[in-house]
Design an enzyme around this catalytic site. Structure first.
Site, short mmCIF file in Angstrom:
data_model
loop_
_atom_site.label_atom_id
_atom_site.label_comp_id
_atom_site.label_asym_id
_atom_site.label_seq_id
_atom_site.Cartn_x
_atom_site.Cartn_y
_atom_site.Cartn_z
N SER A 189 0.86 -1.10 -0.10
CA SER A 189 0.12 -0.05 0.09
C SER A 189 1.01 1.41 0.04
CB SER A 189 -0.79 0.05 1.21
OG SER A 189 -1.51 1.34 1.41
N TYR A 202 -1.33 -0.77 10.62
CA TYR A 202 -1.61 -1.12 9.29
C TYR A 202 -0.49 -0.65 8.34
CZ TYR A 202 -3.62 -0.91 4.56
OH TYR A 202 -3.75 -0.89 3.02
#
Length: 312
Positions: A189, A202
């Site tokens: 990501s 995350y």
């Protein structure tokens, strides 16, 4: 007046240097975009790498789109996800649309005792492509100590986002090395490129995936194996809670079609031209400004979410 002149000259050169630096970054981005999306072609992704492609988290979003793109190229597909009903549905759609064989493996990646089952199910398959896509994030941006069910969230995010990439690679990579060909696509990501406060766990797990991918690529590229770190910004998926695609938030199908062109051309990619441009601009920001923007953005989403929950 005399003392002002040297100061003015200094400011002139600072400004000129800044403009030149930004112009160079933009020029580099245009060159890269032309090379990758204008002239580039993915490095022969298809059955010649191996009959089968394995996709984790393959029933929705980016994972499903990768499965469809690989099936379109004639690869047989193994879908690995939690819900057998959804696996059956997507498997049937792919086999009917692309006329390829499919297999399904129903497991919950929040558990650590699933890999013997996966290993047994993959035994004997000639696997040419592995897409490590399965992942999870926060329900909403939050300060670390205020994350709901913090201890369980820590364990789940590390197990799903980081451990699964290592374990799946451990299962599939030996066969690729033995045949001297294969591709492992690890979906990280943009949150793994730069620290994202209020999504701390995350962001850290996605940084792990990015570093793991870069290291593995250097270790095994001489063995004929491509390892790619894919670092998207927002894509219109359930995980991102974005319902409608926009010019900067593409649909999973649009994103994956673009990202496929980068395989074998970029070992570390944002996958989509606009995302690549945003990454280039972000890299040019001073860290204090980047963190100010990141905190403001994350906290705005946090406040809106908590307000909505309170109203409900």
């Amino acid at each position: 007046m005399e003392t002002a002149l040297p100061a003015a000259g200094f400011l002139y050169w600072v400004g000129a240097s800044t403009v030149a630096y930004l112009a160079l970054r933009i020029s580099c981005w245009f060159f890269t975009a032309l090379r990758v999306w204008g002239l580039g072609h993915e490095a022969g992704v298809g059955p010649w790498l191996g009959e089968w492609a394995v996709v984790t988290g393959g029933t929705d979003g980016i994972g499903k789109s990768y499965a469809e793109e690989l099936a379109k190229r004639g690869m047989k597909i193994v879908l690995i996800s939690r819900s057998q009903d959804k696996l059956d549905q997507v498997s049937s759609e792919i086999s009917e649309k692309f006329k390829v064989e499919t297999k399904t493996i129903a497991v919950d990646f929040t558990s650590e005792d699933i890999y013997d089952k996966i290993k047994a199910s993959l035994a004997g398959l000639n696997i040419g492509v592995l897409v490590n896509n399965v992942g999870m994030s926060y329900e909403y941006p939050e300060y670390f100590l205020d994350v709901p069910d913090l201890d369980n969230t820590i364990k789940k995010l590390i197990t799903v986002n980081a451990l699964s990439v290592c374990k799946m690679t451990r299962l599939v990579l030996p066969g690729m090395v033995e045949r001297s060909k294969g591709a492992i696509l690890n979906i990280s990501s943009a949150s793994g490129m730069y620290p994202v406060p209020l999504l701390t766990i995350y962001s850290a797990t996605k940084a792990f995936v990015d570093f793991f991918s870069q290291c593995l690529h250097e270790e095994y590229k001489s063995k004929g194996v491509i390892v790619q770190s894919v670092l998207p910004y927002y894509v219109a998926t359930k995980l991102a809670k974005i319902k409608r695609p926009t010019w900067d938030k593409p649909s999973p199908e649009t994103f994956v079609k673009s990202a496929m062109k980068t395989i074998g051309v970029q070992s570390r990619t944002n996958g989509y031209p606009i995302h690549s441009l945003v990454a280039s601009v972000s890299a040019s920001l001073p860290s204090w400004l980047y963190f100010k923007i990141a905190m403001y953005s994350g906290n705005s989403i946090r406040v809106r979410y908590l307000k909505k929950m309170k109203m409900n």
